[in-house]
Design an enzyme around this catalytic site. Structure first.
Site, PDB file in Angstrom:
ATOM      1  N   ASP A 185       0.856  -1.175   0.000  1.00 20.85           N
ATOM      2  CA  ASP A 185       0.000   0.000   0.000  1.00 20.85           C
ATOM      3  C   ASP A 185       0.897   1.230   0.000  1.00 20.85           C
ATOM      4  O   ASP A 185       1.871   1.305   0.754  1.00 20.85           O
ATOM      5  CB  ASP A 185      -0.880  -0.010   1.260  1.00 20.85           C
ATOM      6  N   ASP A 286      -3.109   4.687  -2.302  1.00 18.45           N
ATOM      7  CA  ASP A 286      -4.186   5.241  -1.486  1.00 18.45           C
ATOM      8  C   ASP A 286      -4.639   6.616  -1.978  1.00 18.45           C
ATOM      9  O   ASP A 286      -3.789   7.490  -2.213  1.00 18.45           O
ATOM     10  CB  ASP A 286      -3.667   5.353  -0.040  1.00 18.45           C
ATOM     11  N   GLU A 344      -6.351   3.773  -5.873  1.00 19.67           N
ATOM     12  CA  GLU A 344      -7.634   3.901  -5.198  1.00 19.67           C
ATOM     13  C   GLU A 344      -8.151   5.286  -5.536  1.00 19.67           C
ATOM     14  O   GLU A 344      -7.524   6.285  -5.177  1.00 19.67           O
ATOM     15  CB  GLU A 344      -7.468   3.739  -3.688  1.00 19.67           C
ATOM     16  N   HIS A 415     -11.167  -3.065   3.353  1.00 20.86           N
ATOM     17  CA  HIS A 415     -11.093  -2.722   4.780  1.00 20.86           C
ATOM     18  C   HIS A 415     -11.884  -1.462   5.122  1.00 20.86           C
ATOM     19  O   HIS A 415     -11.872  -1.031   6.269  1.00 20.86           O
ATOM     20  CB  HIS A 415      -9.624  -2.526   5.148  1.00 20.86           C
ATOM     21  N   ASP A 416     -12.514  -0.827   4.145  1.00 19.82           N
ATOM     22  CA  ASP A 416     -13.259   0.410   4.398  1.00 19.82           C
ATOM     23  C   ASP A 416     -14.767   0.208   4.333  1.00 19.82           C
ATOM     24  O   ASP A 416     -15.510   1.189   4.377  1.00 19.82           O
ATOM     25  CB  ASP A 416     -12.898   1.471   3.338  1.00 19.82           C
TER      26      ASP A 416
HETATM   27  O1  ISL Z   1     -13.802   8.707   3.353  1.00 22.54           O
HETATM   28  C1  ISL Z   1     -14.382   8.539   2.315  1.00 22.54           C
HETATM   29  C2  ISL Z   1     -15.663   9.165   2.106  1.00 22.54           C
HETATM   30  O2  ISL Z   1     -16.469   8.854   3.214  1.00 22.54           O
HETATM   31  C3  ISL Z   1     -13.832   7.629   1.291  1.00 22.54           C
HETATM   32  O3  ISL Z   1     -14.270   7.835   0.028  1.00 22.54           O
HETATM   33  C4  ISL Z   1     -12.345   7.742   1.371  1.00 22.54           C
HETATM   34  O4  ISL Z   1     -11.902   8.725   0.512  1.00 22.54           O
HETATM   35  C5  ISL Z   1     -11.716   6.475   0.990  1.00 22.54           C
HETATM   36  O5  ISL Z   1     -12.290   5.480   1.741  1.00 22.54           O
HETATM   37  C6  ISL Z   1     -10.212   6.578   1.214  1.00 22.54           C
HETATM   38  O6  ISL Z   1      -9.713   5.456   1.811  1.00 22.54           O
HETATM   39  C7  ISL Z   1      -8.338   5.277   1.922  1.00 22.54           C
HETATM   40  O7  ISL Z   1      -7.678   6.379   2.503  1.00 22.54           O
HETATM   41  C8  ISL Z   1      -7.977   6.668   3.865  1.00 22.54           C
HETATM   42  C9  ISL Z   1      -7.941   5.439   4.760  1.00 22.54           C
HETATM   43  O8  ISL Z   1      -8.527   5.722   5.992  1.00 22.54           O
HETATM   44  C10 ISL Z   1      -8.651   4.268   4.135  1.00 22.54           C
HETATM   45  O9  ISL Z   1      -8.524   3.127   4.952  1.00 22.54           O
HETATM   46  C11 ISL Z   1      -8.049   4.074   2.785  1.00 22.54           C
HETATM   47  O10 ISL Z   1      -8.524   2.922   2.138  1.00 22.54           O
HETATM   48  C12 ISL Z   1      -6.965   7.662   4.322  1.00 22.54           C
HETATM   49  O11 ISL Z   1      -5.674   7.192   4.119  1.00 22.54           O
END
Ligand code: ISL
Ligand code: CA
Length: 621
Positions: A185, A286, A344, A415-416
């Protein structure tokens, strides 16, 4: 491309990549049908007319803001240029099944309840036996864990709880020895506020690191602009003793890097090469589409802010230098190493994704686009039932229009997000059928499947009892904000629906997981694991499932019937997208059924069938 003005027509706007994707996103958000924009009467309207018609709802500046965004993009997707796109070029990552590991909850070797690198090492044979080709590890770098490793303190050090650089070397060797690849990542939109760059920048405003971040003076004692953070509150930290503010799109400890500073880019590229030299095969990048911010960091449009829930987003989710910076990373790091990249890219739609992944452009190999994860009008924190008909239409649209020079990622979980099985239905009787259906689609559609740890065990959401059981910074901050508007019960219900902790609980095979209260424990479903092995093996044995054409065979509601076909073979997949049993649509004469082993004359709830036929056999008969 010709520049648009307020005299241009709605259709002209819709025909641009950015115009198309933004309008599509807005319609999705407001749950309005696309027909609204594609009908010729609206299409012929001039933007200035549309602007005055919608002024009440969208404000005066909405359409002109969109026109500015559209005009900033000069690229044209190659599939719009006759003859520019040929056939699909084979690549290992198009044929691969990639497995995402969230290291903190994957496998814990030393029994402290936190997953670690030795734990991952101990599961490599299992992963190999699944048929997985590459592992993507969520961040394993040194971090104070405000956002579980997405806040990096030292890019060249392993997180202490996870192990040492020696463990890492052993892991790389173990992965490669089994013929698999490692994808790390890359979190470079921001660093932890504990990173030495930020620490130096803060301690000494004259240091060269000050310009590594966005330090700004306030406006009349307030924030420099109206942007807000994804994790709640303003996007600015205040340092009153310096009369300065610094930007953070995520948590207060995740400080945005200033990519316009060439020294930042050089340092990041150096770091990427450092890891590539250690044997890493590629990166998941990311929020990589957020790295270029509009010059001057202007205020976000009110309407867009309200609609998208985040103010300022139009000024960084597809910024002015994004293509340039991605290209630079590609040229100076990825290409020389033959490394793979998947970005991403939240908020990026189909046409913009073409401009990020078109192979002729030298930016990214693939992106994760997220509009498939919720149905129109819904956000992650809504408690609702996901209608798979939407997924069918969404994914079909991409497969039909993405172009042979681009390649899709296929995923439902990471994971989100809460688990997709639970979004579709929380009825335990449908758990296995839905997990099966999702897997069948994932391994037979056109694109690269990304399995998220636990998918192959049929894991679903957890029945969290209280906010104290959640550890995610997003959930905690959001809960605190909600308490100002509603009761603790209501606030918790909202958080429970969308919390990222659903996908972050220690996997059931860990010793410490077995000591968790019953509602935080799930039994892995062996049937689903066996299915994953069969489907991955099937995909590997049949190029038609990878490079074959995709054709949708029915538009009937609750059915998803499609054909994958290449040279000598044809597959047909029929899915029942709903709980109601029904007669199959596809007449399987001349085909052999591959999944499932036994069927009845009706498609059962969420049932998915795979049929195969050899084209040459048919020629002979
Ligand atoms: O937070 C969002 C809107 O609610 C999401 O679209 C967000 O932009 C996206 O989930 C980004 O995620 C990534 O970056 C974040 C981290 O917390 C996440 O785990 C990662 O996947 C910040 O680094
Ligand atoms: Ca451990």
């Amino acid at each position: 491309m010709e520049k648009l003005s307020m005299n241009s027509t709605v259709q002209a706007l819709w025909e641009t990549p950015v115009g198309h994707d933004v309008i599509e996103k807005v319609l999705l958000q407001l749950n309005i049908s696309e027909k609204w924009i594609t009908n010729p009467i609206v299409g012929r309207l001039r933007l200035k007319t549309l602007s005055s018609l919608t002024e009440k709802r969208l404000g005066a500046a909405f359409w002109s803001a969109l026109v500015a965004l559209v005009n900033a993009e000069t690229g044209v997707p190659a599939d719009r240029i006759p003859g520019a796109v040929g056939s699909i070029k084979p690549a290992w990552w198009k044929e691969a099944v990639i497995y995402q590991i969230y290291p903190r909850s994957f496998a814990d070797a030393n029994g402290d309840g936190i997953g670690d690198l030795k734990g991952i090492l101990s599961k490599l044979d299992y992963l190999k036996s699944l048929g997985v080709d590459a592992l993507w590890l969520s961040p394993i770098y040194d971090s104070p864990n405000d956002d579980n490793g997405y806040d990096i303190r030292d890019y060249r050090k392993i997180m202490t709880e996870f192990g040492t650089m020696e463990d890492f070397n052993a892991l790389v060797a173990g992965i490669h020895a089994r013929g698999m690849r490692l994808i790390m990542d890359l979190v470079v939109n921001h660093t932890s506020d504990e990173h030495v760059w930020f620490q130096t920048a803060l301690a000494d405003p004259t240091s060269k690191y000050r310009d590594y971040y966005f330090f700004r003076k306030g406006k009349n004692g307030r924030e420099p602009n109206n942007w807000n953070s994804f994790f709640g509150g303003s996007a600015w930290n205040h340092y009153p003793e310096q009369d300065a503010w610094a930007l953070h799109l995520f948590s207060k400890k995740q400080m945005d890097l200033n990519w316009d500073n060439p020294a930042v880019r050089a340092d990041v590229i150096d770091m990427i090469n450092w890891w590539l030299d250690r044997g890493v095969d590629g990166f998941r990048m990311d929020v990589i589409n957020y790295i270029s911010k509009a010059e001057g960091l202007p205020d976000g449009n009110e309407t867009i802010g309200k609609m998208m829930l985040f103010y300022g987003i139009e000024h960084y989710y597809y910024g002015p230098h994004l293509h340039e910076y991605l290209h630079e990373i590609q040229e100076k790091a990825f290409r020389p190493h033959g490394a793979f990249s998947v970005g991403e890219t939240p908020g990026v739609g189909r046409e913009m994704a073409k401009l990020l992944t078109g192979e002729e452009r030298g930016e990214l190999d693939m992106v994760f686009s997220f509009d498939q994860l919720e149905t129109p009008g819904h956000i992650r924190f809504d408690d609702y039932e996901y209608d798979l008909n939407y997924y069918r239409d969404y994914i079909t649209d991409w497969m039909e229009h993405y172009g042979n020079n681009c390649w899709m990622s296929l995923f439902y979980n990471n994971h989100d997000n809460p688990r997709m099985v639970s979004k579709v239905s929380q009825n335990p009787a449908y758990r296995r059928p839905i997990a099966t259906l999702l897997a069948v689609m994932q391994f037979t559609l056109k694109g690269t499947p990304f399995v998220f740890q636990g998918d192959e065990m049929g894991l679903v959401n957890y029945d969290f009892h209280s906010i104290t059981e959640l550890s995610d910074v997003e959930s905690r901050n959001r809960y605190a904000e909600l308490l100002e508007q509603c009761s603790p019960e209501k606030a918790f219900a909202i958080i429970k629906a969308g919390t990222r902790d659903h996908s972050r609980v220690l996997l059931p095979w860990n010793e410490k997981a077995r000591q968790l209260p019953a509602h935080l424990m799930q039994e892995p479903d062996q049937t689903i694991t066996a299915l994953y092995k069969r489907l991955i093996a099937l995909r590997k044995a049949h190029p038609a499932l990878i490079y074959g054409d995709f054709t949708l065979l029915s538009r009937k509601k609750n059915t998803f019937v499609y054909r994958r076909s290449l040279a000598e073979e044809t597959f047909v997949i029929e899915c029942n997208l709903a709980a109601k049993p029904r007669k199959p649509v596809f007449r399987a004469n001349g085909y052999t059924r591959i999944e499932p082993a036994a069927v009845t004359d009706r498609m059962q709830p969420y049932e998915a069938r795979i049929y195969r036929k050899s084209n040459s056999e048919q020629d002979r008969s």
